[in-house]
Scaffold this active site. Sequence first.
Site, PDB file in Angstrom:
ATOM      1  N   HIS A  92      -4.417   1.182   7.649  1.00 43.83           N
ATOM      2  CA  HIS A  92      -3.069   1.775   7.755  1.00 43.83           C
ATOM      3  C   HIS A  92      -2.939   2.951   6.776  1.00 43.83           C
ATOM      4  O   HIS A  92      -2.414   4.015   7.135  1.00 43.83           O
ATOM      5  CB  HIS A  92      -2.044   0.666   7.461  1.00 43.83           C
ATOM      6  N   GLU A  93      -3.442   2.766   5.541  1.00 37.65           N
ATOM      7  CA  GLU A  93      -3.324   3.830   4.527  1.00 37.65           C
ATOM      8  C   GLU A  93      -4.218   5.024   4.857  1.00 37.65           C
ATOM      9  O   GLU A  93      -3.797   6.182   4.711  1.00 37.65           O
ATOM     10  CB  GLU A  93      -3.663   3.297   3.131  1.00 37.65           C
ATOM     11  N   GLY A 132       0.848  -1.191   0.000  1.00 39.53           N
ATOM     12  CA  GLY A 132       0.000   0.000   0.000  1.00 39.53           C
ATOM     13  C   GLY A 132       0.879   1.234   0.000  1.00 39.53           C
ATOM     14  O   GLY A 132       2.079   1.149   0.313  1.00 39.53           O
ATOM     15  N   GLN A 182       2.976  10.035   1.772  1.00 43.76           N
ATOM     16  CA  GLN A 182       4.289   9.369   1.798  1.00 43.76           C
ATOM     17  C   GLN A 182       5.174   9.788   0.630  1.00 43.76           C
ATOM     18  O   GLN A 182       6.379   9.576   0.661  1.00 43.76           O
ATOM     19  CB  GLN A 182       4.120   7.838   1.786  1.00 43.76           C
ATOM     20  N   CYS A 192       6.007  -0.111   7.640  1.00 42.66           N
ATOM     21  CA  CYS A 192       5.646   1.074   6.862  1.00 42.66           C
ATOM     22  C   CYS A 192       6.856   1.520   6.052  1.00 42.66           C
ATOM     23  O   CYS A 192       7.969   1.569   6.577  1.00 42.66           O
ATOM     24  CB  CYS A 192       5.196   2.201   7.798  1.00 42.66           C
ATOM     25  N   LEU A 193       6.623   1.842   4.784  1.00 40.48           N
ATOM     26  CA  LEU A 193       7.722   2.262   3.912  1.00 40.48           C
ATOM     27  C   LEU A 193       8.355   3.569   4.406  1.00 40.48           C
ATOM     28  O   LEU A 193       9.493   3.862   4.041  1.00 40.48           O
ATOM     29  CB  LEU A 193       7.221   2.414   2.475  1.00 40.48           C
ATOM     30  N   HIS A 195      -2.692   7.243   7.336  1.00 43.66           N
ATOM     31  CA  HIS A 195      -1.702   8.168   6.768  1.00 43.66           C
ATOM     32  C   HIS A 195      -2.364   9.483   6.327  1.00 43.66           C
ATOM     33  O   HIS A 195      -1.771  10.561   6.459  1.00 43.66           O
ATOM     34  CB  HIS A 195      -1.014   7.552   5.543  1.00 43.66           C
TER      35      HIS A 195
END
Length: 170
Positions: free
Chosen positions: A137-138, A46, A51, A95-96, A141
């Site tokens: 999670h997305e 995702g 991000q 998480c990236l 963000h």
Amino acid sequence: MALLDILIVPDTRLKKVCAPIANVDGRVAKLADDMLETMYKAPGIGLAAPQVGLLERLIVIDVADHKTEKPNPVAMINPEVVWRSEEQSTYNEGCLSIPEVYADVTRPAQVKVRYVDRGGEVREMEADGLLATCVQHEIDHLNGILFIDHLSQLKRSMIMRKMTKLKRQA
Ligand code: GNR
Ligand code: NI
């Protein structure tokens, strides 16, 4: 198509509440494609617009197992959780924007999400399992919330110290 740079914590842009997208046009479609390319390359399941430094309510997801399933890219504009289950589930999240950090996060096990697709149509999706975890999670963000914000203050500050050091070295 273009690869975008992924922001790493600490970065104030990752803590902002993102603005709704008013027009679903070619710019948004291109951004969704670039985010998907960036997500696959990372690799991740995702990615949210903040991000890549864009404070807009757009997320992309593909939780398909690339070894056994065909790709299933989804772009969601202005997504919102309209129903969440009482049942909870715990998943070891990463998480990236917080590389090499993993921690268990407990969230509703099932959710229903309303969003606008890249064609401008309002849609709903019911999610469970990894997809439910990922979409929550997305959406977090988009509200400036990171998975470490679901952990204790102590764990979060240890992770942030480590990330600040790591970023200083880089
Ligand atoms: O690639 C990712 N994996 C992942 C694993 C467990 C829970 C959430 C995620 S999302 C993450 C990519 C990312 O940072 N998206 O914002
Ligand atoms: Ni993330």
